[in-house]
Design a protein around this motif. Structure first.
Motif, PDB file in Angstrom:
ATOM      1  N   SER A  67       0.820  -1.210   0.000  1.00 33.41           N
ATOM      2  CA  SER A  67       0.000   0.000   0.000  1.00 33.41           C
ATOM      3  C   SER A  67       0.856   1.263   0.000  1.00 33.41           C
ATOM      4  O   SER A  67       0.433   2.303  -0.516  1.00 33.41           O
ATOM      5  N   ARG A  68       2.051   1.148   0.537  1.00 36.77           N
ATOM      6  CA  ARG A  68       2.946   2.313   0.577  1.00 36.77           C
ATOM      7  C   ARG A  68       3.985   2.274  -0.537  1.00 36.77           C
ATOM      8  O   ARG A  68       4.925   3.059  -0.559  1.00 36.77           O
ATOM      9  N   TYR A  69       3.806   1.375  -1.464  1.00 37.49           N
ATOM     10  CA  TYR A  69       4.592   1.275  -2.691  1.00 37.49           C
ATOM     11  C   TYR A  69       6.101   1.244  -2.411  1.00 37.49           C
ATOM     12  O   TYR A  69       6.885   2.023  -2.956  1.00 37.49           O
ATOM     13  N   LYS A  70       6.482   0.285  -1.576  1.00 41.28           N
ATOM     14  CA  LYS A  70       7.897   0.112  -1.235  1.00 41.28           C
ATOM     15  C   LYS A  70       8.561  -0.937  -2.147  1.00 41.28           C
ATOM     16  O   LYS A  70       9.512  -1.595  -1.760  1.00 41.28           O
ATOM     17  N   ILE A  71       8.072  -1.039  -3.361  1.00 40.29           N
ATOM     18  CA  ILE A  71       8.438  -2.114  -4.268  1.00 40.29           C
ATOM     19  C   ILE A  71       9.885  -2.044  -4.750  1.00 40.29           C
ATOM     20  O   ILE A  71      10.451  -3.035  -5.209  1.00 40.29           O
ATOM     21  N   TYR A  72      10.521  -0.873  -4.657  1.00 41.22           N
ATOM     22  CA  TYR A  72      11.895  -0.718  -5.143  1.00 41.22           C
ATOM     23  C   TYR A  72      12.936  -0.805  -4.023  1.00 41.22           C
ATOM     24  O   TYR A  72      14.132  -0.688  -4.278  1.00 41.22           O
ATOM     25  N   LYS A  73      12.498  -1.001  -2.788  1.00 35.84           N
ATOM     26  CA  LYS A  73      13.423  -0.967  -1.657  1.00 35.84           C
ATOM     27  C   LYS A  73      14.436  -2.107  -1.683  1.00 35.84           C
ATOM     28  O   LYS A  73      15.594  -1.934  -1.285  1.00 35.84           O
ATOM     29  N   LEU A  74      14.022  -3.281  -2.136  1.00 33.01           N
ATOM     30  CA  LEU A  74      14.974  -4.391  -2.206  1.00 33.01           C
ATOM     31  C   LEU A  74      16.073  -4.085  -3.209  1.00 33.01           C
ATOM     32  O   LEU A  74      17.256  -4.311  -2.935  1.00 33.01           O
ATOM     33  N   ARG A  75      15.717  -3.554  -4.369  1.00 29.73           N
ATOM     34  CA  ARG A  75      16.730  -3.212  -5.364  1.00 29.73           C
ATOM     35  C   ARG A  75      17.690  -2.155  -4.823  1.00 29.73           C
ATOM     36  O   ARG A  75      18.910  -2.264  -5.008  1.00 29.73           O
ATOM     37  N   GLU A  76      17.157  -1.173  -4.144  1.00 33.56           N
ATOM     38  CA  GLU A  76      18.023  -0.136  -3.577  1.00 33.56           C
ATOM     39  C   GLU A  76      18.993  -0.735  -2.559  1.00 33.56           C
ATOM     40  O   GLU A  76      20.168  -0.346  -2.504  1.00 33.56           O
ATOM     41  N   THR A  77      18.509  -1.679  -1.765  1.00 37.74           N
ATOM     42  CA  THR A  77      19.352  -2.306  -0.750  1.00 37.74           C
ATOM     43  C   THR A  77      20.439  -3.166  -1.382  1.00 37.74           C
ATOM     44  O   THR A  77      21.598  -3.138  -0.952  1.00 37.74           O
ATOM     45  N   LEU A  78      20.087  -3.920  -2.412  1.00 37.59           N
ATOM     46  CA  LEU A  78      21.098  -4.726  -3.103  1.00 37.59           C
ATOM     47  C   LEU A  78      22.089  -3.834  -3.847  1.00 37.59           C
ATOM     48  O   LEU A  78      23.276  -4.172  -3.953  1.00 37.59           O
ATOM     49  N   ASP A  79      21.621  -2.693  -4.346  1.00 36.32           N
ATOM     50  CA  ASP A  79      22.535  -1.728  -4.960  1.00 36.32           C
ATOM     51  C   ASP A  79      23.567  -1.248  -3.937  1.00 36.32           C
ATOM     52  O   ASP A  79      24.740  -1.024  -4.266  1.00 36.32           O
ATOM     53  N   GLU A  80      23.132  -1.111  -2.697  1.00 34.99           N
ATOM     54  CA  GLU A  80      24.022  -0.686  -1.615  1.00 34.99           C
ATOM     55  C   GLU A  80      25.131  -1.715  -1.374  1.00 34.99           C
ATOM     56  O   GLU A  80      26.221  -1.366  -0.900  1.00 34.99           O
ATOM     57  N   LEU A  81      24.856  -2.972  -1.720  1.00 37.01           N
ATOM     58  CA  LEU A  81      25.829  -4.052  -1.518  1.00 37.01           C
ATOM     59  C   LEU A  81      26.685  -4.308  -2.761  1.00 37.01           C
ATOM     60  O   LEU A  81      27.499  -5.240  -2.768  1.00 37.01           O
ATOM     61  N   THR A  82      26.509  -3.492  -3.786  1.00 33.71           N
ATOM     62  CA  THR A  82      27.277  -3.670  -5.017  1.00 33.71           C
ATOM     63  C   THR A  82      28.779  -3.654  -4.724  1.00 33.71           C
ATOM     64  O   THR A  82      29.275  -2.780  -4.014  1.00 33.71           O
ATOM     65  N   GLY A  83      29.472  -4.632  -5.272  1.00 34.54           N
ATOM     66  CA  GLY A  83      30.912  -4.750  -5.043  1.00 34.54           C
ATOM     67  C   GLY A  83      31.272  -5.690  -3.914  1.00 34.54           C
ATOM     68  O   GLY A  83      32.411  -6.142  -3.811  1.00 34.54           O
ATOM     69  N   GLN A  84      30.304  -5.996  -3.043  1.00 36.36           N
ATOM     70  CA  GLN A  84      30.574  -6.906  -1.923  1.00 36.36           C
ATOM     71  C   GLN A  84      30.312  -8.367  -2.283  1.00 36.36           C
ATOM     72  O   GLN A  84      30.814  -9.271  -1.613  1.00 36.36           O
ATOM     73  N   PHE A  85      29.501  -8.583  -3.339  1.00 33.88           N
ATOM     74  CA  PHE A  85      29.167  -9.947  -3.755  1.00 33.88           C
ATOM     75  C   PHE A  85      29.295 -10.078  -5.265  1.00 33.88           C
ATOM     76  O   PHE A  85      28.959  -9.155  -6.006  1.00 33.88           O
TER      77      PHE A  85
END
Length: 273
Positions: free
Chosen positions: A106-124
């Motif tokens: 309902s709060r349209y948090k659909i992109y939060k997982l992608r943003e979080t994985l983007d934060e881990l870019t370079g670590q995996f």
């Protein structure tokens, strides 16, 4: 590389494929993350066994943080946990995420997982995302976050009939939300080569020019033993037929990825001349 393993039908081996491909990648020296978005937590239990219930923070804590602003929010890396297997890490599920779904949607948090994985870019080097057997907030989040999609097929007539619709859904998500998403292939699972029905069903998929991967995953009781001992097949018995099949499947996918990378580079070179 971020792969999501997705099928709306339950019991097709999503968690088994997710964990075993991730384990093969880790055994080959890649630093790998498994993200368990299924409230049932099968991938989490597969990797951690009885201790899965003791892990904190989980994805329930992550989504709670998404819903409730905090000045002291945890970074993405704080939700990542080591497993007993070298190079293999986990963002663990929790049953409570099922209750969070309505608010997140309902709060349209659909992109939060992608943003979080983007934060881990370079670590995996690679990320594998396990999903629930439904097209809901969590599977949509995973498909938006991923670059590759694997679709398990368990040689069942109902699975075959639903496959075209499922592929169309993934394509719609690619067009509307994630242009980088690609169906890497259909994974034939629980395959019995001497039985006529599995052979016929796979041949029908190939005749329709669907992206069926060449590697077949056999039906084996070894999978249940692997689940029971909380050890991916390559760690439990690397020489077992099914462990070798998962290794071959990973090699097939890696070859595809390398070929696509080279083609893209050649295309870029051609455009620049």
């Amino acid at each position: 590389m971020r792969r999501v393993v997705f099928n709306q039908k339950g019991g097709v081996g999503k968690s088994t494929i997710t964990v075993n491909l991730a384990a093969v990648a880790a055994a080959q020296g890649k630093r790998v993350l498994v993200v368990d978005l299924d409230p049932q937590g099968n991938s989490s239990h597969y990797l951690l066994g009885a201790s899965a219930g003791d892990v904190k923070p989980t994805l329930a804590d992550f989504f709670d943080q998404v819903l409730n602003f905090s000045l002291y929010a945890k970074g993405a890396a704080e939700f990542v946990h080591a497993t007993p297997f070298p190079n293999l890490f986990l963002m663990a599920s929790h049953p409570a995420i099922a209750e969070q779904q309505v608010k997140l949607e309902s709060r349209y948090k659909i992109y939060k997982l992608r943003e979080t994985l983007d934060e881990l870019t370079g670590q995996f080097d690679e990320v594998y995302i396990d999903t629930p057997p439904a097209l809901n907030f969590f599977t949509l989040s995973a498909l938006i976050a991923a670059t590759g999609c694997l679709i398990p097929f368990d040689c069942d007539t109902f699975s075959r009939d639903a496959l075209l619709g499922l592929i169309a859904r993934v394509e719609e998500i690619r067009q509307d939300h994630n242009g980088a998403l690609k169906i890497e292939g259909i994974v034939v699972n629980q395959y019995q080569p001497r039985a006529s029905l599995p052979q016929r069903l796979v041949q029908e998929l190939e005749a329709q020019h669907l992206p069926v991967l060449k590697t077949r995953l056999s039906s084996s009781v070894k999978v249940r033993e692997s689940h029971d001992k909380a050890a991916p097949l390559i760690a439990l018995d690397a020489k077992h037929k099914l462990a070798l099949e998962f290794t071959a499947l990973y090699g097939e996918l890696s070859g595809q990825h390398k070929a696509a990378y080279i083609a893209d580079k050649l295309g870029s070179l051609g455009r620049s001349q």
